[in-house]
Design a protein around this motif. Structure first.
Motif, mmCIF file in Angstrom:
data_model
loop_
_atom_site.group_PDB
_atom_site.id
_atom_site.type_symbol
_atom_site.label_atom_id
_atom_site.label_comp_id
_atom_site.label_asym_id
_atom_site.label_seq_id
_atom_site.Cartn_x
_atom_site.Cartn_y
_atom_site.Cartn_z
ATOM 1 N N UNK A 138 0.848 -1.200 0.000
ATOM 2 C CA UNK A 138 0.000 0.000 0.000
ATOM 3 C C UNK A 138 0.877 1.241 0.000
ATOM 4 N N UNK A 139 0.402 2.272 -0.678
ATOM 5 C CA UNK A 139 1.102 3.550 -0.745
ATOM 6 C C UNK A 139 0.197 4.634 -0.173
ATOM 7 N N UNK A 140 0.644 5.273 0.880
ATOM 8 C CA UNK A 140 -0.129 6.339 1.531
ATOM 9 C C UNK A 140 0.499 7.672 1.151
ATOM 10 N N UNK A 141 -0.298 8.479 0.451
ATOM 11 C CA UNK A 141 0.228 9.739 -0.055
ATOM 12 C C UNK A 141 -0.907 10.743 -0.162
ATOM 13 N N UNK A 142 -0.656 11.928 0.311
ATOM 14 C CA UNK A 142 -1.669 12.986 0.232
ATOM 15 C C UNK A 142 -1.390 13.860 -0.973
ATOM 16 N N UNK A 143 -2.367 14.052 -1.849
ATOM 17 C CA UNK A 143 -2.122 14.911 -3.013
ATOM 18 C C UNK A 143 -1.826 16.341 -2.584
ATOM 19 N N UNK A 144 -0.874 16.947 -3.274
ATOM 20 C CA UNK A 144 -0.454 18.299 -2.910
ATOM 21 C C UNK A 144 -1.428 19.336 -3.451
ATOM 22 N N UNK A 145 -1.686 20.341 -2.624
ATOM 23 C CA UNK A 145 -2.540 21.451 -3.038
ATOM 24 C C UNK A 145 -1.712 22.396 -3.905
ATOM 25 N N UNK A 156 9.841 25.445 -0.996
ATOM 26 C CA UNK A 156 10.107 24.634 0.191
ATOM 27 C C UNK A 156 9.143 23.445 0.338
ATOM 28 N N UNK A 157 8.225 23.289 -0.597
ATOM 29 C CA UNK A 157 7.174 22.276 -0.450
ATOM 30 C C UNK A 157 7.726 20.877 -0.214
ATOM 31 N N UNK A 158 8.713 20.493 -1.017
ATOM 32 C CA UNK A 158 9.238 19.131 -0.892
ATOM 33 C C UNK A 158 10.005 18.957 0.414
ATOM 34 N N UNK A 159 10.691 20.001 0.862
ATOM 35 C CA UNK A 159 11.473 19.902 2.110
ATOM 36 C C UNK A 159 10.550 19.734 3.302
ATOM 37 N N UNK A 160 9.506 20.546 3.376
ATOM 38 C CA UNK A 160 8.643 20.496 4.560
ATOM 39 C C UNK A 160 7.683 19.309 4.535
#
Length: 455
Positions: free
Chosen positions: A271-278, A285-289
């Motif tokens: 299973x892959x748990x991932x929240x789609x980015x807004x 900084x999105x990927x860092x945080x």
């Protein structure tokens, strides 16, 4: 040896939304001994801390006092030992720090306790035993332990055990080396009590506790060409009840649940748990945080708790599309990300913890603040672990960070936060409301006022 220069008790308490903190024990480590990990054992009677100097300090909870039968025992130093020493890899011209990255207790099988400790490369299994008796009356040895002349032995005597001062002995039982090319960031003991896994940036290995010369690689995300590398492993943990399941998190903010029954190499997750980015919140900084710094299964095994830079999230194992709960830890820092990037604070790795009933979660923040979130009432509180609040009879008051507008008397401005004071490592007693907070080189142990009043 560690110098314990301060041990104080806090009496009194402040009524919070779900945790009435009654007392705390404040332990000061020398400045060089910055605490790098904190872990309760399975009963909560022992608490282990590791530091940057490669030392492990174990605290034991004292039994309830006869004079105060309803008082909760304090945690006092039980044993201190050097776990790791600095090393140098001559082939790679690489210095290996002695800093303890993780400590994990093994379930107790007999009178002895066992724990795993790791630095960047080497994992060690330690056995902690007590000795309060010594044998006397040897036939072939004298009082100093030297062998007697056999011609002088004219009679036989039965050796006896006589009481002695309690001695805690810590001995290394296994050394698991040469299993990782990159820095070890996680270790997790399996529910079968026979195996454990260790994870570095690109690989996860499965070890048997009795075998030190080989391990099985169960996850390998290293690309053929390192220029194609897009993410790294940040944390991993075994499921608390199912020995075939484990989860690992990545620097892209995703979680992968793997089943070792599916294949020997778990490169393909179950299973892959991932929240789609807004898209509206997309920034440099999105990927860092969004990088997950810690992941913890709930005690029930139904949920997973993750921490990224700004939030903690609760995931249901049955729902992969988004977390069921999201809590803002310090959203007021969103406007400060540029300066936090310049001083490298944006790369800090905060841990998170469940309480014994999985109803409250805890994580650290800056300015020696730590945050608690009640999952049932959706209320939260910010508390501060500081030397000022560790004075006798001091009250631990909730704190509030003010972003702008009107400020209350005790509010602190977001511009006044001290980013050198940070709580990265926290631990919660497995059954009681007792928490351990590591604030740089200080260890705070807080306990719940309600507990002592319910006896």
């Amino acid at each position: 040896m560690l110098c314990w220069s301060l041990l104080e008790e806090i009496a009194g308490g402040q009524c919070c939304c779900y945790l009435h903190l009654k007392s705390a024990f404040f332990l000061f480590f020398p400045p060089a001994d910055i605490i790098s990990t904190v872990e309760f054992n399975h009963t909560g009677e022992l608490l282990a801390t590791g530091d940057k100097g490669g030392r492990v300090v174990i605290f034991q909870r004292e039994p309830e006092s006869k004079n105060e039968p309803y008082s909760q025992g304090e945690y006092n130093v039980y044993s201190t030992f050097q776990s790791h020493e600095p090393e140098f890899d001559y082939l790679k011209s690489l210095e290996i720090e002695e800093k303890i990255n993780k400590i994990k207790w093994l379930p107790q099988q007999n009178a002895a306790h066992s724990l795993l400790s790791t630095n960047d490369k080497t994992i060690k299994l330690w056995k902690i035993t007590e000795r309060d008796k010594r044998p006397e009356g040897y036939n072939l040895k004298d009082e100093e332990g030297k062998l007697k002349d056999l011609s002088t032995v004219t009679s036989l005597q039965v050796p006896v055990l006589k009481p002695m001062d309690l001695m805690v002995e810590v001995t290394p039982r296994r050394i698991f080396a040469n299993g990782h090319t990159y820095h070890v960031n996680s270790i997790s003991v399996n529910s079968d009590c026979e195996t454990y896994m260790s994870a570095d940036d690109l690989r996860i290995n499965l070890w048997h506790l009795a075998i030190t010369d080989r391990s099985f690689n169960i996850v390998d995300i290293k690309p053929a060409n390192m220029e194609d590398l897009t993410e790294v492993i940040t944390a991993s943990e075994f499921h608390p009840h199912h020995c075939n399941l484990f989860v690992y998190s990545s620097s892209k903010g995703s979680l992968r649940l793997c089943d070792m029954r599916a294949s020997a190499l778990c490169d393909k997750h179950s299973k892959l748990y991932e929240e789609p980015e807004d898209p509206s919140n997309r920034s440099f900084f999105s990927e860092i945080i969004s990088s997950v710094s810690d992941v913890k299964f709930s005690h029930s095994g139904r949920y997973m708790l993750t921490r990224d830079y700004l939030t903690v999230k609760v995931w249901d194992l049955n729902m992969e599309t988004k977390p069921v709960e999201t809590y803002q830890v310090h959203d007021y820092l969103r406007s400060k990300l540029c300066s936090l990037y310049e001083n490298d604070c944006i790369f800090d790795k905060f841990e998170c913890a469940w309480n014994g009933s999985d109803s409250v979660i805890m994580t650290g923040a800056y300015n020696n603040f730590f945050r608690m979130f009640d999952r049932n009432t959706k209320r939260d509180v910010t508390l501060e672990a500081s030397r000022e609040s560790s004075k006798p009879r001091a009250i631990l008051k909730p704190r509030r960070v003010c972003v702008g507008g009107k400020r209350r008397k005790d509010d602190i401005s977001v511009d006044s936060l001290d980013f050198t004071k940070k709580i990265l490592h926290t631990a919660w007693h497995p059954t009681e409301n007792i928490i351990a907070i590591a604030a740089t080189n200080n260890l705070y142990i807080f306990q719940d006022k309600v507990n002592s009043e319910m006896h």
